[in-house]
Design a protein around this motif. Structure first.
Motif, PDB file in Angstrom:
ATOM      1  N   THR A  95      -7.483   2.320   1.797  1.00 54.92           N
ATOM      2  CA  THR A  95      -7.008   0.941   1.673  1.00 54.92           C
ATOM      3  C   THR A  95      -6.490   0.432   3.009  1.00 54.92           C
ATOM      4  O   THR A  95      -6.760  -0.714   3.393  1.00 54.92           O
ATOM      5  N   ALA A 110      -9.418  -0.363   5.236  1.00 62.86           N
ATOM      6  CA  ALA A 110     -10.096  -1.583   4.800  1.00 62.86           C
ATOM      7  C   ALA A 110      -9.296  -2.817   5.210  1.00 62.86           C
ATOM      8  O   ALA A 110      -9.871  -3.812   5.682  1.00 62.86           O
ATOM      9  N   MET A 111      -7.990  -2.779   5.061  1.00 65.04           N
ATOM     10  CA  MET A 111      -7.173  -3.931   5.444  1.00 65.04           C
ATOM     11  C   MET A 111      -7.227  -4.165   6.951  1.00 65.04           C
ATOM     12  O   MET A 111      -7.244  -5.313   7.410  1.00 65.04           O
ATOM     13  N   LEU A 162     -10.480  -5.919   7.696  1.00 65.49           N
ATOM     14  CA  LEU A 162     -10.735  -7.096   6.860  1.00 65.49           C
ATOM     15  C   LEU A 162     -11.931  -6.875   5.931  1.00 65.49           C
ATOM     16  O   LEU A 162     -12.731  -7.775   5.688  1.00 65.49           O
ATOM     17  N   ALA A 163     -12.055  -5.660   5.431  1.00 66.77           N
ATOM     18  CA  ALA A 163     -13.144  -5.289   4.526  1.00 66.77           C
ATOM     19  C   ALA A 163     -12.637  -5.356   3.080  1.00 66.77           C
ATOM     20  O   ALA A 163     -11.426  -5.377   2.847  1.00 66.77           O
ATOM     21  N   PRO A 164     -13.549  -5.378   2.120  1.00 66.05           N
ATOM     22  CA  PRO A 164     -13.109  -5.352   0.717  1.00 66.05           C
ATOM     23  C   PRO A 164     -12.344  -4.059   0.422  1.00 66.05           C
ATOM     24  O   PRO A 164     -12.650  -3.005   0.977  1.00 66.05           O
ATOM     25  N   LEU A 165     -11.358  -4.166  -0.454  1.00 65.48           N
ATOM     26  CA  LEU A 165     -10.560  -2.985  -0.793  1.00 65.48           C
ATOM     27  C   LEU A 165     -11.387  -2.007  -1.621  1.00 65.48           C
ATOM     28  O   LEU A 165     -12.120  -2.416  -2.523  1.00 65.48           O
ATOM     29  N   PRO A 166     -11.274  -0.717  -1.326  1.00 62.27           N
ATOM     30  CA  PRO A 166     -12.066   0.286  -2.045  1.00 62.27           C
ATOM     31  C   PRO A 166     -11.476   0.579  -3.419  1.00 62.27           C
ATOM     32  O   PRO A 166     -10.294   0.363  -3.666  1.00 62.27           O
ATOM     33  N   SER A 167     -12.318   1.094  -4.288  1.00 62.56           N
ATOM     34  CA  SER A 167     -11.812   1.565  -5.579  1.00 62.56           C
ATOM     35  C   SER A 167     -11.362   3.011  -5.395  1.00 62.56           C
ATOM     36  O   SER A 167     -11.769   3.692  -4.469  1.00 62.56           O
ATOM     37  N   ASN A 185       0.840  -1.199   0.000  1.00 63.66           N
ATOM     38  CA  ASN A 185       0.000   0.000   0.000  1.00 63.66           C
ATOM     39  C   ASN A 185       0.878   1.254   0.000  1.00 63.66           C
ATOM     40  O   ASN A 185       0.590   2.223  -0.700  1.00 63.66           O
TER      41      ASN A 185
END
Length: 164
Positions: A128, A131-132, A135-140, A70
């Motif tokens: 990002t 989110a990490m 443990l969430a989905p990575l954002p756009s 990241n």
């Protein structure tokens, strides 16, 4: 007899030998190494100076490889923004053979793209990392399209300037 080999697209894969795991009595524990563990609610020494606190105080630390990746992405966006700003200054300094208003427009668009890339670096890194940690989905990333549009406008302005 040699171990079996599997050919996949020109690469040969040799199976790894099994590794002996340490026995239970061979393992080093924090107590056996003389390490005194702190209470769970006390902040760790390395957490006290981490910036920004709004990111690092939440969730759990992800695998360091992901955090480092990241950071590398963050630095790549910073380099990209710096290159855009340098290109904008160069267009104005080199006095390209185009009309003055078009040269200034190209310079301003490149500098704006540099500012947007720098903003993209920070916002993307923060989102990002959060989110990490959860443990969430990575954002756009939201600024990729505006940066691409700005660069498209720069290319169009250069072509128009060269044809005039």
């Amino acid at each position: 007899m040699s171990p079996p080999r599997h050919d996949r697209g020109g690469l040969t894969r040799v199976p790894q030998r099994p590794v002996a795991l340490p026995r239970e009595d061979d393992r080093c524990t924090p107590a056996s190494a003389g390490v005194v563990e702190e209470e769970d609610d006390a902040p760790m020494a390395e957490d006290r100076g981490r910036f920004p606190r709004s990111v690092f105080e939440e969730g759990e630390d992800p695998d360091p490889r992901f955090s480092l990746a990241n950071e590398r992405t963050f630095l790549a966006w910073i380099r990209t923004g710096l290159a855009f700003v340098a290109a904008g200054l160069a267009v104005e300094a080199l006095q390209l053979p185009v009309t003055e208003w078009l040269r200034v427009t190209i310079s301003v668009l490149l500098v704006l793209a540099g500012i947007a890339a720098t903003a993209q670096a920070w916002l993307s890194w923060v989102r990002t990392e959060r989110a990490m940690r959860h443990l969430a989905p990575l954002p756009s990333s939201g600024l990729k399209l505006p940066i691409a549009v700005l660069l498209g406008l720069v290319a169009l302005a250069v072509v128009v300037g060269l044809l005039l």
